[in-house]
Scaffold this active site. Sequence first.
Site, short mmCIF file in Angstrom:
data_model
loop_
_atom_site.label_atom_id
_atom_site.label_comp_id
_atom_site.label_asym_id
_atom_site.label_seq_id
_atom_site.Cartn_x
_atom_site.Cartn_y
_atom_site.Cartn_z
N PRO A 1 6.25 -122.54 57.39
CA PRO A 1 5.69 -123.44 58.38
C PRO A 1 6.42 -123.38 59.72
O PRO A 1 7.60 -123.71 59.80
CB PRO A 1 5.82 -124.82 57.73
CG PRO A 1 6.84 -124.66 56.66
CD PRO A 1 6.82 -123.24 56.24
N GLU A 2 5.73 -122.91 60.71
CA GLU A 2 6.24 -122.93 62.08
C GLU A 2 5.39 -123.94 62.86
O GLU A 2 4.64 -124.70 62.26
CB GLU A 2 6.15 -121.52 62.69
CG GLU A 2 6.87 -120.47 61.84
CD GLU A 2 6.79 -119.07 62.43
OE1 GLU A 2 6.72 -118.95 63.66
OE2 GLU A 2 6.81 -118.11 61.65
#
Length: 270
Positions: A2-3
């Site tokens: 997750p960015e």
Amino acid sequence: MPELPEVETIARGLKPLLEGRQVRRTWLRHATLYRTGSQRLPHLVGRRFAWVGRKGKNVLFRFKPAGLMILNLGMTGSPVVVKADEDHGIHHAKHLHARIGLSGGYELRYYDPRRFGHFYIADDVDFRSDLNIGPDPFEADVAYLQANLSGRSAPIKALLLDQRVLSGIGNIYADETLFWSEIDPRTPGDKVAGKSARVLQHARDVLTRAIDHGGSTLRDYRQQDGKPGMFQIHHAVYGREGEACIECGTELEKITLGGRGTHFCPNCQR
DNA sequence: AGCTTCGCCTGCTTGC
DNA sequence: TGCAAGCAGGCGAAGC
């Protein structure tokens, strides 16, 4: 992993499910889930979720009458809101690490197979000094980026991954940003400082397009409704080593830079 | 202080 | 076929 786009998507999904609900009870599997200096989950009992959003790569929860919780998802963290006592169709029970019981019969669950994620709970926080979180590419301006790249000898890829310089960018979007910016990821930061406008523009463009597609799903990441993100099919370089560059046809390369897999076009990026 | 490497952690992939 | 080693990486700590 997750960015910014994945965390933004997660926060948008959680927002309507949490805001207004009160914390009734909490459960945690391991205290190692807390980041150093964090309050414990029971600190939140009796408070209401007032606002759910994103700060860099973190999900940020603000409470009334006071308090906040910062959730870093590591690589595989996944917060979901479900009816209490209901199995989750996607996430495995053995990876459930925290439960926050809510008013209305719901609960916020935190699943994390690889356990790299962390909770930080406090009544107040200074993001920069307490958590090393700088502005994200939408908050930063060209002058800020230029000042923070000038004089730096570290490769630009490493600086883009440094959350103190810019927050929200991880391995996928660092590689994609540098491809569209036509910059070799090994270039020292100082030599890129003059191209800060270009870097910032492409970072924003890539992140915006990724958000529009619900993020990139490589394995674990899912949107709140269980659907995968779809931006991975639009990756220009990440995971495409050995394939042809979409701009010039040159074979894309993969190297290790700062301990991270780094994908680039040796012809377009110089 | 800046830069680089290491370790955490698990599940999937690769190789013998 | 089976099992061990390899690989992935966000982030903080440690080393130089």
